[in-house]
Enzyme design. Structure first.
Site, PDB file in Angstrom:
ATOM      1  CE  LYS A  95     -36.684 -55.688  34.578  1.00 17.91           C
ATOM      2  NZ  LYS A  95     -37.042 -57.101  34.701  1.00 17.91           N
ATOM      3  CG  ASN A 102     -40.744 -52.459  28.929  1.00 20.00           C
ATOM      4  OD1 ASN A 102     -39.549 -52.292  28.759  1.00 20.00           O
ATOM      5  ND2 ASN A 102     -41.224 -53.563  29.453  1.00 20.00           N
TER       6      ASN A 102
END
Length: 299
Positions: free
Chosen positions: A180, A188
């Site tokens: 992740k 991001n």
């Protein structure tokens, strides 16, 4: 089962929406006004254009006496320290699940000695419209792995197989979080800096090149077992969430603090430990921190 959810953000409210069907759910919020609104008006759950009202318990986390069987901690990375300082409130809790982006919180988890501690990642899309409204914008899964102890009551959620909200168990907590983290570290900061939706990273050739350059740095310092599989996963997440804005983009847009310290900050720490220079990661980290500070000054 009694389930507590600490954090009234998008993921906390999404969990509450799905778990309150069969369990007694309490949402512990940072602000008392949000708890009051949830209690008074209920949780509005939006899915595929339909809205459902859900009744649940809510109260401020500060000084709450938590007696739930299973507690999910869904606050952002930068709020984890405040939770750790109040860990005596968890004395009657059997199992605590931490669902955060990044890996900055891992160093604190060993202090929870009385509970089973589980870490997990969330692959769902969720959008919080206001203090008591959440929309499920993309179906994914929640992957859980034991940090220490057993799965306790969390194992029941895996067996239950909730429609559109599956839980999976993985054997190695570090590989779950690294997987992740790698996605978050690539998607991001780039989407926040470029001010684009996730899918644009694949559509625009120079953006795609930026992704590959950043990934080439990450794989030097993170324990990525299968580099091709990790890259394929990043691309797959970009495709599945093509029309979504990343959480970091949303934080910058709304002049909120981001989780850059727990994401690229963690990567830079690893680079320092290993003596590996990470110029692209350092540039992106500085860029997002600058945007944070600029937004705060103009907010």
């Amino acid at each position: 089962m009694k389930i507590g959810i600490i954090g009234g953000g998008a993921i906390g409210l999404l969990l509450a929406a799905y778990l309150s069907d069969e369990h007694k759910v309490t949402v512990y919020t940072r602000r008392s006004i949000q708890a009051q609104r949830l209690m008074r008006e209920g949780l509005r759950f939006v899915k595929r254009g339909e809205t459902k009202r859900i009744s649940l318990q809510a109260m401020p986390f500060t000084n709450a006496h938590i007696h739930d069987d299973l507690v999910f901690v869904t606050v952002k990375q930068y709020d984890i320290a405040a939770i750790i300082h109040r860990q005596n409130q968890f004395d009657h809790v059997e199992t605590v699940v931490f669902l955060q982006n990044g890996m900055g919180h891992v160093k604190w988890l060993s202090s929870f000695t009385k509970q089973n501690v589980i870490v997990g990642t969330v692959e769902h899309g969720a959008l919080k419209h206001d203090d008591h409204t959440v929309e499920h914008t993309g179906i994914g899964k929640i992957v859980l792995a034991s940090f220490h102890g057993t799965f306790g009551q969390a194992a029941m959620l895996v067996k239950k197989n909730i429609p559109n909200f599956p839980f999976e168990i993985a054997s190695d907590w570090e590989s779950v979080l690294v997987k992740k983290l790698t996605v978050n570290a690539v998607i991001n900061p780039l989407t926040a800096l470029l001010r684009v939706k996730n899918g644009e990273l694949l559509k625009v050739k120079p953006y795609y090149e930026m992704m590959t350059l950043l990934f080439s740095e990450l794989k030097q310092v993170l324990p990525i077992e299968d580099e091709q599989a990790a890259w394929n996963h990043i691309v797959n997440v970009c495709e599945k969430t093509a029309d979504n804005y990343s959480s970091m983009f949303m934080d910058i847009s709304q002049r909120r603090k981001t989780e850059i310290d727990a994401i690229l900050g963690y990567v830079l720490e690893k680079g320092k430990e290993l003596g590996v220079a990470l110029p692209i990661s350092r540039f992106l980290f500085a860029a997002i921190k600058g945007m944070e500070e600029g937004g705060a000054k103009h907010g």
